[in-house]
Design a protein around this motif. Structure first.
Motif, PDB file in Angstrom:
ATOM      1  N   GLN A   1      17.054 -49.821  -4.838  1.00  0.00           N
ATOM      2  CA  GLN A   1      17.546 -51.114  -4.378  1.00  0.00           C
ATOM      3  C   GLN A   1      18.581 -51.718  -5.328  1.00  0.00           C
ATOM      4  O   GLN A   1      19.313 -52.637  -4.953  1.00  0.00           O
ATOM      5  N   GLU A   2      18.669 -51.216  -6.561  1.00  0.00           N
ATOM      6  CA  GLU A   2      19.639 -51.759  -7.513  1.00  0.00           C
ATOM      7  C   GLU A   2      20.501 -50.666  -8.136  1.00  0.00           C
ATOM      8  O   GLU A   2      21.163 -50.891  -9.154  1.00  0.00           O
ATOM      9  N   ALA A   3      20.523 -49.481  -7.508  1.00  0.00           N
ATOM     10  CA  ALA A   3      21.288 -48.356  -8.046  1.00  0.00           C
ATOM     11  C   ALA A   3      22.670 -48.269  -7.403  1.00  0.00           C
ATOM     12  O   ALA A   3      22.889 -48.697  -6.274  1.00  0.00           O
ATOM     13  N   ASP A   4      23.586 -47.674  -8.156  1.00  0.00           N
ATOM     14  CA  ASP A   4      24.923 -47.377  -7.643  1.00  0.00           C
ATOM     15  C   ASP A   4      25.012 -45.951  -7.107  1.00  0.00           C
ATOM     16  O   ASP A   4      25.722 -45.694  -6.132  1.00  0.00           O
ATOM     17  N   LEU A   5      24.303 -45.046  -7.756  1.00  0.00           N
ATOM     18  CA  LEU A   5      24.404 -43.622  -7.436  1.00  0.00           C
ATOM     19  C   LEU A   5      23.014 -43.002  -7.350  1.00  0.00           C
ATOM     20  O   LEU A   5      22.102 -43.401  -8.086  1.00  0.00           O
ATOM     21  N   MET A   6      22.860 -42.020  -6.474  1.00  0.00           N
ATOM     22  CA  MET A   6      21.610 -41.279  -6.340  1.00  0.00           C
ATOM     23  C   MET A   6      21.903 -39.801  -6.543  1.00  0.00           C
ATOM     24  O   MET A   6      22.787 -39.238  -5.885  1.00  0.00           O
ATOM     25  N   TYR A   7      21.186 -39.170  -7.475  1.00  0.00           N
ATOM     26  CA  TYR A   7      21.275 -37.712  -7.574  1.00  0.00           C
ATOM     27  C   TYR A   7      20.164 -37.161  -6.692  1.00  0.00           C
ATOM     28  O   TYR A   7      19.002 -37.481  -6.865  1.00  0.00           O
ATOM     29  N   THR A   8      20.551 -36.357  -5.727  1.00  0.00           N
ATOM     30  CA  THR A   8      19.596 -35.977  -4.689  1.00  0.00           C
ATOM     31  C   THR A   8      19.630 -34.487  -4.413  1.00  0.00           C
ATOM     32  O   THR A   8      20.699 -33.857  -4.398  1.00  0.00           O
ATOM     33  N   LEU A   9      18.456 -33.933  -4.160  1.00  0.00           N
ATOM     34  CA  LEU A   9      18.335 -32.530  -3.787  1.00  0.00           C
ATOM     35  C   LEU A   9      18.397 -32.414  -2.268  1.00  0.00           C
ATOM     36  O   LEU A   9      17.723 -33.161  -1.552  1.00  0.00           O
ATOM     37  N   VAL A  10      19.198 -31.479  -1.796  1.00  0.00           N
ATOM     38  CA  VAL A  10      19.364 -31.264  -0.357  1.00  0.00           C
ATOM     39  C   VAL A  10      19.270 -29.778  -0.067  1.00  0.00           C
ATOM     40  O   VAL A  10      19.475 -28.936  -0.939  1.00  0.00           O
ATOM     41  N   ARG A  11      18.952 -29.473   1.184  1.00  0.00           N
ATOM     42  CA  ARG A  11      18.868 -28.075   1.592  1.00  0.00           C
ATOM     43  C   ARG A  11      20.202 -27.667   2.217  1.00  0.00           C
ATOM     44  O   ARG A  11      20.640 -28.260   3.205  1.00  0.00           O
TER      45      ARG A  11
ATOM     46  N   VAL B   1      26.315 -44.579 -20.507  1.00  0.00           N
ATOM     47  CA  VAL B   1      26.150 -45.051 -21.884  1.00  0.00           C
ATOM     48  C   VAL B   1      26.482 -46.535 -21.995  1.00  0.00           C
ATOM     49  O   VAL B   1      25.833 -47.279 -22.728  1.00  0.00           O
ATOM     50  N   GLU B   2      27.490 -46.967 -21.266  1.00  0.00           N
ATOM     51  CA  GLU B   2      27.915 -48.370 -21.324  1.00  0.00           C
ATOM     52  C   GLU B   2      26.927 -49.306 -20.637  1.00  0.00           C
ATOM     53  O   GLU B   2      26.938 -50.515 -20.878  1.00  0.00           O
ATOM     54  N   GLY B   3      26.092 -48.768 -19.751  1.00  0.00           N
ATOM     55  CA  GLY B   3      25.154 -49.600 -19.010  1.00  0.00           C
ATOM     56  C   GLY B   3      25.767 -50.270 -17.799  1.00  0.00           C
ATOM     57  O   GLY B   3      25.217 -51.238 -17.273  1.00  0.00           O
ATOM     58  N   SER B   4      26.902 -49.739 -17.317  1.00  0.00           N
ATOM     59  CA  SER B   4      27.600 -50.376 -16.196  1.00  0.00           C
ATOM     60  C   SER B   4      27.318 -49.713 -14.857  1.00  0.00           C
ATOM     61  O   SER B   4      27.669 -50.269 -13.807  1.00  0.00           O
ATOM     62  N   GLU B   5      26.691 -48.533 -14.879  1.00  0.00           N
ATOM     63  CA  GLU B   5      26.410 -47.832 -13.626  1.00  0.00           C
ATOM     64  C   GLU B   5      24.949 -47.379 -13.640  1.00  0.00           C
ATOM     65  O   GLU B   5      24.462 -46.856 -14.647  1.00  0.00           O
ATOM     66  N   TRP B   6      24.274 -47.534 -12.524  1.00  0.00           N
ATOM     67  CA  TRP B   6      22.829 -47.332 -12.426  1.00  0.00           C
ATOM     68  C   TRP B   6      22.533 -46.197 -11.459  1.00  0.00           C
ATOM     69  O   TRP B   6      23.146 -46.098 -10.402  1.00  0.00           O
ATOM     70  N   TRP B   7      21.556 -45.363 -11.801  1.00  0.00           N
ATOM     71  CA  TRP B   7      21.211 -44.184 -11.012  1.00  0.00           C
ATOM     72  C   TRP B   7      19.784 -44.266 -10.489  1.00  0.00           C
ATOM     73  O   TRP B   7      18.930 -44.938 -11.063  1.00  0.00           O
ATOM     74  N   CYS B   8      19.536 -43.539  -9.396  1.00  0.00           N
ATOM     75  CA  CYS B   8      18.176 -43.319  -8.915  1.00  0.00           C
ATOM     76  C   CYS B   8      18.042 -41.849  -8.520  1.00  0.00           C
ATOM     77  O   CYS B   8      19.035 -41.136  -8.387  1.00  0.00           O
ATOM     78  N   GLN B   9      16.798 -41.406  -8.331  1.00  0.00           N
ATOM     79  CA  GLN B   9      16.508 -39.994  -8.101  1.00  0.00           C
ATOM     80  C   GLN B   9      16.052 -39.762  -6.670  1.00  0.00           C
ATOM     81  O   GLN B   9      15.021 -40.284  -6.247  1.00  0.00           O
ATOM     82  N   GLY B  10      16.796 -38.972  -5.911  1.00  0.00           N
ATOM     83  CA  GLY B  10      16.430 -38.623  -4.543  1.00  0.00           C
ATOM     84  C   GLY B  10      15.799 -37.243  -4.483  1.00  0.00           C
ATOM     85  O   GLY B  10      16.441 -36.275  -4.065  1.00  0.00           O
ATOM     86  N   TYR B  11      14.546 -37.138  -4.906  1.00  0.00           N
ATOM     87  CA  TYR B  11      13.833 -35.867  -4.903  1.00  0.00           C
ATOM     88  C   TYR B  11      12.759 -35.838  -3.814  1.00  0.00           C
ATOM     89  O   TYR B  11      12.847 -35.083  -2.854  1.00  0.00           O
ATOM     90  N   SER B  12      11.729 -36.672  -3.969  1.00  0.00           N
ATOM     91  CA  SER B  12      10.567 -36.595  -3.080  1.00  0.00           C
ATOM     92  C   SER B  12      10.916 -36.946  -1.634  1.00  0.00           C
ATOM     93  O   SER B  12      11.796 -37.768  -1.366  1.00  0.00           O
ATOM     94  N   GLU B  13      10.178 -36.304  -0.725  1.00  0.00           N
ATOM     95  CA  GLU B  13      10.301 -36.574   0.709  1.00  0.00           C
ATOM     96  C   GLU B  13       8.896 -36.726   1.292  1.00  0.00           C
ATOM     97  O   GLU B  13       7.914 -36.355   0.647  1.00  0.00           O
TER      98      GLU B  13
END
Length: 406
Positions: free
Chosen positions: A174-184, A128-140
């Protein structure tokens, strides 16, 4: 927690006058508080990155508007979906930057629904504060539309998971702090049952981010390689093996985005202005008459998209929205965005030709050549709209299953 809880904190009666006052409040704030340089970048279709969107996010947060689609208890506004739509509509009309979707629209609601209290306290405030950036680790490489076929593996060792694999088309890594990723985490049973959702800091040892050079010459997407990457079990969202449930929860909300339709409507306004300017300069040529016909068809399609979205918003507020309607809206908007950008390209390419892309972009974006160049960038980028977020073929299958019960 129901799906409507994420957008509505109370059930008080809200009439047309309430929403009109709300629209005026939005207009007054955005027209005076959104920095002029940001609005110029949006108006001229320039690429926005973390710096631009974070700056606007922090302004909204300071005003109490940092999370229009979240409940107040989690730092949001508590607005209903109609208010959220008006927020997006006024924002687009005034050329304010869009909200960064990966945090606010994607992973934030997942954390609210599946996360622990500790995870909510850790991850939600910085979004909400805009201080942390996320990316999505889905596709392979071998698991795009068939996401359940993913192979990136996470093996549990004590209080950690050890991750090995590769993700692709990872926007903003390239500019994210955290990645939410799906793993097996298991190969037993149905392939969907062995998937887990983990939060992975991008600066963790063993992660390598490589840019993918795309035809539009903007840096959007990346390959992400994970080699013996260790993350705590505490970084798991939901139970082990529940990642598919989290993924479906996210995708249903991604396809019902109140931001898409207003942004397309604003682009149509720009194309209309471009055509009118050309007519004043050159007269009503057959080429421009043909462009006007295409413009009117796109405007009709945009009005249809708006009605479809408002209908979907009402159904979501009532808890009756079907996944097929979200898919139909996503499919329609993907095609419409390509129609609009194609029309803009046809109007500009003939005038500027090969001068558009090879030259470096100017800093101010103030001249007509720069506007034309950015429209071509947008045209090239929008070729991906029928792939990103679920291919058009996948959306058609979802709609067909709803109609025919297959």
């Amino acid at each position: 927690m129901s799906t409507t809880d994420f957008a509505l904190d109370d059930t008080s009666v809200r009439d047309e006058a309430f929403y009109e006052r709300f629209r005026q409040e939005l207009h007054d704030f955005m027209s005076t508080q959104c920095p002029a340089d940001l609005r110029e970048k949006v108006r001229t279709n320039q690429k926005l990155g973390r710096e631009e969107m974070s700056r606007w996010q922090k302004i909204l947060f300071a005003h109490g508007w940092g999370a229009p689609n979240w409940i107040k208890a989690e730092g949001g506004t508590g607005w209903d979906l109609q208010q959220r739509y008006l927020f997006e509509e006024v924002s687009a009309q005034l050329d304010c930057p869009p909200l960064y979707h990966h945090g606010l629209g994607h992973i934030g609601p997942v954390i609210m629904h599946f996360g622990t209290e500790e995870q909510k306290a850790r991850y939600l405030p910085p979004i909400v504060e805009g201080s942390e950036w996320w990316c999505q680790g889905y596709s392979e490489p071998g698991a795009g539309s068939d996401l359940a076929s993913l192979k990136t593996a996470a093996v549990r060792e004590g209080d950690e998971y050890v991750i090995n694999g590769q993700k692709i088309w990872t926007s903003h890594a390239q500019e994210a702090d955290l990645m939410y990723t799906l793993v097996r985490t298991s190969k037993e049973g149905r392939k969907q049952a062995g998937i887990t959702l983990l939060v992975v800091p991008v600066n963790t040892p063993g992660i390598e981010v490589r840019p993918i050079h795309t035809i539009d010459q903007w840096h959007h997407v990346n390959e992400v390689f994970l080699n013996d990457v260790r993350v705590p079990v505490a970084n798991r969202l939901g139970d082990e093996g529940e990642g598919w449930k989290c993924a479906k929860f996210l995708l249903d909300r991604e396809r019902l985005s109140p931001a898409t339709v207003p942004r397309l409507a604003r682009q149509l306004e720009q194309v209309s202005e471009l055509i009118q300017d050309r007519i004043r300069q050159e007269g009503a040529t057959p080429h421009l008459y043909a462009a006007l016909k295409r413009l009117y068809q796109a405007q009709g399609a945009a009005l249809g998209a708006r009605e479809m979205l408002l209908s979907a918003i009402q159904e979501e507020m009532n808890g009756t929205l079907a996944a097929s309607k979200s898919s139909a809206l996503k499919l329609h908007c993907s095609e419409l965005s390509q129609d609009i950008s194609s029309l803009a390209y046809d109007l500009t390419a003939g005038e500027y030709g090969a001068r558009l892309l090879p030259k470096p972009l100017s800093a101010d974006g103030s001249d007509n050549l720069e506007m034309g160049r950015q429209l071509v960038h947008t045209y090239l980028f929008y070729r991906s709209r029928s792939i990103a977020g679920g291919t058009s073929e996948v959306q058609k299958n979802v709609i067909a299953r709803a109609i025919f019960g297959a």
